[in-house]
Design a protein around this motif. Structure first.
Motif, PDB file in Angstrom:
ATOM      1  N   PRO A   1      37.025  53.436  49.207  1.00 19.95           N
ATOM      2  CA  PRO A   1      37.075  54.652  48.388  1.00 19.95           C
ATOM      3  C   PRO A   1      38.443  55.290  48.246  1.00 19.95           C
ATOM      4  O   PRO A   1      38.668  56.072  47.323  1.00 19.95           O
ATOM      5  N   ALA A   2      39.385  54.951  49.123  1.00 20.95           N
ATOM      6  CA  ALA A   2      40.723  55.533  48.999  1.00 20.95           C
ATOM      7  C   ALA A   2      41.472  54.995  47.783  1.00 20.95           C
ATOM      8  O   ALA A   2      42.443  55.607  47.317  1.00 20.95           O
ATOM      9  N   ILE A   3      41.033  53.857  47.251  1.00 26.99           N
ATOM     10  CA  ILE A   3      41.688  53.270  46.082  1.00 26.99           C
ATOM     11  C   ILE A   3      41.140  53.949  44.836  1.00 26.99           C
ATOM     12  O   ILE A   3      39.981  53.799  44.485  1.00 26.99           O
ATOM     13  N   GLN A   4      41.996  54.717  44.156  1.00 29.61           N
ATOM     14  CA  GLN A   4      41.618  55.475  42.965  1.00 29.61           C
ATOM     15  C   GLN A   4      42.595  55.158  41.834  1.00 29.61           C
ATOM     16  O   GLN A   4      43.575  55.876  41.625  1.00 29.61           O
ATOM     17  N   PRO A   5      42.372  54.070  41.073  1.00 32.26           N
ATOM     18  CA  PRO A   5      43.309  53.677  40.017  1.00 32.26           C
ATOM     19  C   PRO A   5      43.564  54.751  38.975  1.00 32.26           C
ATOM     20  O   PRO A   5      44.659  54.800  38.386  1.00 32.26           O
ATOM     21  N   ALA A   6      42.568  55.625  38.716  1.00 31.29           N
ATOM     22  CA  ALA A   6      42.774  56.671  37.709  1.00 31.29           C
ATOM     23  C   ALA A   6      43.868  57.638  38.124  1.00 31.29           C
ATOM     24  O   ALA A   6      44.478  58.310  37.285  1.00 31.29           O
ATOM     25  N   ALA A   7      44.160  57.713  39.431  1.00 29.84           N
ATOM     26  CA  ALA A   7      45.190  58.619  39.932  1.00 29.84           C
ATOM     27  C   ALA A   7      46.583  58.002  39.872  1.00 29.84           C
ATOM     28  O   ALA A   7      47.582  58.680  40.139  1.00 29.84           O
ATOM     29  N   GLY A   8      46.673  56.737  39.522  1.00 32.61           N
ATOM     30  CA  GLY A   8      47.964  56.070  39.442  1.00 32.61           C
ATOM     31  C   GLY A   8      47.816  54.593  39.739  1.00 32.61           C
ATOM     32  O   GLY A   8      47.239  54.220  40.756  1.00 32.61           O
ATOM     33  N   ARG A   9      48.275  53.755  38.845  1.00 33.52           N
ATOM     34  CA  ARG A   9      48.081  52.310  38.991  1.00 33.52           C
ATOM     35  C   ARG A   9      49.350  51.630  39.490  1.00 33.52           C
ATOM     36  O   ARG A   9      50.453  52.171  39.402  1.00 33.52           O
ATOM     37  N   ALA A  10      49.186  50.436  40.028  1.00 35.14           N
ATOM     38  CA  ALA A  10      50.320  49.635  40.455  1.00 35.14           C
ATOM     39  C   ALA A  10      51.052  49.091  39.227  1.00 35.14           C
ATOM     40  O   ALA A  10      50.461  48.937  38.160  1.00 35.14           O
ATOM     41  N   PRO A  11      52.342  48.794  39.357  1.00 34.51           N
ATOM     42  CA  PRO A  11      53.080  48.222  38.225  1.00 34.51           C
ATOM     43  C   PRO A  11      52.469  46.891  37.789  1.00 34.51           C
ATOM     44  O   PRO A  11      51.846  46.177  38.593  1.00 34.51           O
ATOM     45  N   GLY A  12      52.653  46.563  36.533  1.00 32.79           N
ATOM     46  CA  GLY A  12      52.107  45.318  36.002  1.00 32.79           C
ATOM     47  C   GLY A  12      53.185  44.456  35.382  1.00 32.79           C
ATOM     48  O   GLY A  12      54.321  44.892  35.171  1.00 32.79           O
TER      49      GLY A  12
ATOM     50  N   PRO B   1      55.736  46.350  48.668  1.00 24.96           N
ATOM     51  CA  PRO B   1      56.264  47.037  47.485  1.00 24.96           C
ATOM     52  C   PRO B   1      56.479  46.144  46.272  1.00 24.96           C
ATOM     53  O   PRO B   1      56.567  46.633  45.144  1.00 24.96           O
ATOM     54  N   ASP B   2      56.575  44.831  46.475  1.00 28.11           N
ATOM     55  CA  ASP B   2      56.917  43.922  45.378  1.00 28.11           C
ATOM     56  C   ASP B   2      55.691  43.236  44.790  1.00 28.11           C
ATOM     57  O   ASP B   2      55.716  42.050  44.461  1.00 28.11           O
ATOM     58  N   VAL B   3      54.603  43.983  44.667  1.00 23.79           N
ATOM     59  CA  VAL B   3      53.364  43.440  44.103  1.00 23.79           C
ATOM     60  C   VAL B   3      53.175  43.951  42.678  1.00 23.79           C
ATOM     61  O   VAL B   3      53.324  45.150  42.411  1.00 23.79           O
ATOM     62  N   LEU B   4      52.847  43.047  41.772  1.00 24.17           N
ATOM     63  CA  LEU B   4      52.535  43.382  40.392  1.00 24.17           C
ATOM     64  C   LEU B   4      51.147  42.849  40.064  1.00 24.17           C
ATOM     65  O   LEU B   4      50.676  41.891  40.672  1.00 24.17           O
ATOM     66  N   GLN B   5      50.501  43.456  39.095  1.00 25.59           N
ATOM     67  CA  GLN B   5      49.234  42.930  38.585  1.00 25.59           C
ATOM     68  C   GLN B   5      49.486  42.291  37.221  1.00 25.59           C
ATOM     69  O   GLN B   5      50.332  42.768  36.461  1.00 25.59           O
ATOM     70  N   LEU B   6      48.787  41.209  36.943  1.00 26.46           N
ATOM     71  CA  LEU B   6      48.902  40.573  35.627  1.00 26.46           C
ATOM     72  C   LEU B   6      48.131  41.417  34.626  1.00 26.46           C
ATOM     73  O   LEU B   6      46.909  41.539  34.718  1.00 26.46           O
ATOM     74  N   GLU B   7      48.828  42.006  33.682  1.00 20.81           N
ATOM     75  CA  GLU B   7      48.197  42.876  32.697  1.00 20.81           C
ATOM     76  C   GLU B   7      47.190  42.088  31.858  1.00 20.81           C
ATOM     77  O   GLU B   7      47.521  41.073  31.260  1.00 20.81           O
ATOM     78  N   GLY B   8      45.946  42.563  31.861  1.00 22.69           N
ATOM     79  CA  GLY B   8      44.906  41.921  31.072  1.00 22.69           C
ATOM     80  C   GLY B   8      44.320  40.679  31.692  1.00 22.69           C
ATOM     81  O   GLY B   8      43.422  40.062  31.106  1.00 22.69           O
ATOM     82  N   GLY B   9      44.801  40.288  32.875  1.00 24.47           N
ATOM     83  CA  GLY B   9      44.234  39.149  33.577  1.00 24.47           C
ATOM     84  C   GLY B   9      44.427  37.813  32.866  1.00 24.47           C
ATOM     85  O   GLY B   9      45.245  37.670  31.953  1.00 24.47           O
ATOM     86  N   ILE B  10      43.649  36.843  33.302  1.00 26.75           N
ATOM     87  CA  ILE B  10      43.751  35.489  32.761  1.00 26.75           C
ATOM     88  C   ILE B  10      43.416  35.456  31.278  1.00 26.75           C
ATOM     89  O   ILE B  10      44.066  34.743  30.494  1.00 26.75           O
ATOM     90  N   LEU B  11      42.421  36.226  30.856  1.00 22.67           N
ATOM     91  CA  LEU B  11      42.009  36.190  29.451  1.00 22.67           C
ATOM     92  C   LEU B  11      43.132  36.649  28.523  1.00 22.67           C
ATOM     93  O   LEU B  11      43.349  36.076  27.453  1.00 22.67           O
ATOM     94  N   LYS B  12      43.853  37.689  28.924  1.00 22.77           N
ATOM     95  CA  LYS B  12      44.985  38.154  28.109  1.00 22.77           C
ATOM     96  C   LYS B  12      46.111  37.127  28.134  1.00 22.77           C
ATOM     97  O   LYS B  12      46.785  36.902  27.117  1.00 22.77           O
ATOM     98  N   TYR B  13      46.312  36.505  29.277  1.00 24.43           N
ATOM     99  CA  TYR B  13      47.328  35.451  29.390  1.00 24.43           C
ATOM    100  C   TYR B  13      46.992  34.301  28.444  1.00 24.43           C
ATOM    101  O   TYR B  13      47.860  33.821  27.698  1.00 24.43           O
ATOM    102  N   PHE B  14      45.737  33.852  28.449  1.00 23.69           N
ATOM    103  CA  PHE B  14      45.321  32.802  27.517  1.00 23.69           C
ATOM    104  C   PHE B  14      45.569  33.227  26.075  1.00 23.69           C
ATOM    105  O   PHE B  14      46.052  32.452  25.256  1.00 23.69           O
ATOM    106  N   GLU B  15      45.213  34.472  25.771  1.00 26.27           N
ATOM    107  CA  GLU B  15      45.329  34.974  24.399  1.00 26.27           C
ATOM    108  C   GLU B  15      46.774  34.980  23.921  1.00 26.27           C
ATOM    109  O   GLU B  15      47.063  34.650  22.770  1.00 26.27           O
ATOM    110  N   GLU B  16      47.699  35.323  24.811  1.00 23.95           N
ATOM    111  CA  GLU B  16      49.095  35.511  24.392  1.00 23.95           C
ATOM    112  C   GLU B  16      49.971  34.285  24.584  1.00 23.95           C
ATOM    113  O   GLU B  16      50.883  34.055  23.780  1.00 23.95           O
ATOM    114  N   VAL B  17      49.726  33.496  25.629  1.00 23.39           N
ATOM    115  CA  VAL B  17      50.635  32.377  25.887  1.00 23.39           C
ATOM    116  C   VAL B  17      49.915  31.050  26.108  1.00 23.39           C
ATOM    117  O   VAL B  17      50.561  30.019  26.312  1.00 23.39           O
TER     118      VAL B  17
END
Length: 261
Positions: A101-112, A202-218
């Motif tokens: 429950p401490a993870i609240q993405p609406a309060a601020g997300r990790a860089p992507g 500190p050096d963690v990023l999330q893939l924006e849109g996940g695998i499906l967005k990756y497939f769609e774009e590249v």
């Protein structure tokens, strides 16, 4: 002829009127003859919905008329048949269960990182600072078995609630590395990236849109296999075409299962 438009979307945003919103979404979806699953929780919305393109457009217009969802980003794919049997709109405690429950993405997300940037990094073997890139798959083990990024870390978890424990067990292995967390559509790796930042990475990023967005774009560069999806298509190839037909025994149409992204 391809007739069915499939959309996947989620957004972490405060929702306090879940019951009223549920009725409004369900009424509109049934009116438009859409099928799929929508999950609502205090932390946001998560959906997989399919139907005629015009109906999907009208459904999205209704959602985006709500200021909370005005910038809702959608991933699209197409199928020859309707991949869902029914339309479900459910109120849940979390739109993707992590039991943290401490993870609240609406309060601020990790860089992507955007798909095209990630592909460039993987092409060159490092990020723009020269740091090697480590891909971390946050999905369940059976999903990973359908396909994943080359040389990705896979902790063989069987459900997402196991991720925090797996992270604790492997924390030292990720230190001093550029870690990119990924999942099907972005929702699990978003929570995972926040947790990793809180655990001192500190050096963690999330893939924006996940695998499906990756497939769609590249496409499928640096990815081997297909991407499992929790509907009747079972898995999507890098060109977003359905690789298999029929309902998989591993993908029952249950709202807690059929909505993972």
């Amino acid at each position: 002829m391809i007739e069915v438009l499939n959309i996947a979307a989620y957004k972490f945003v405060a929702i306090e009127d879940g019951h009223e919103l549920r009725e409004r979404i369900l009424h509109k979806a049934l009116e438009l003859d859409l099928r799929g699953t929508v999950l609502l929780a205090g932390e946001g919305i998560n959906l997989f919905v399919a139907g005629a393109p015009e109906a999907i457009g009208e459904f999205l217009a209704m959602l985006r008329a709500d200021p909370r969802f005005a910038d809702l980003e959608v991933k699209e794919s197409w199928s020859l048949t309707q991949p869902f049997r029914r339309m479900l709109v459910k109120l849940k405690r979390e739109i993707i269960r992590m039991d943290h429950p401490a993870i609240q993405p609406a309060a601020g997300r990790a860089p992507g990182v955007e798909p095209r940037t990630l592909k460039r990094w993987l092409d060159q073997g490092h990020d723009d600072d020269g740091k090697p890139v480590v891909m971390l798959d946050t999905r369940n083990a059976f999903e990973v078995d359908y396909g994943t990024f080359d040389n990705a870390i896979d902790w063989r978890i069987t459900k997402f609630t196991e991720f925090p424990g797996a992270l604790q067990a492997h924390l030292d292995e990720l230190k001093d590395k550029r870690v990119v967390s990924f999942c099907t559509g972005g929702i699990r790796c978003e929570k995972a990236a926040i947790l990793m930042h809180e655990q001192g990475l500190p050096d963690v990023l999330q893939l924006e849109g996940g695998i499906l967005k990756y497939f769609e774009e590249v496409g499928g560069a640096h990815y081997s296999g297909d991407c499992f999806v929790f509907d009747g298509r079972e898995a999507l190839a890098p060109d977003l075409s359905a690789r298999r037909n029929g309902i998989s025994a591993r993908a029952p149409e249950d709202p807690d299962i059929a909505i993972k992204q």
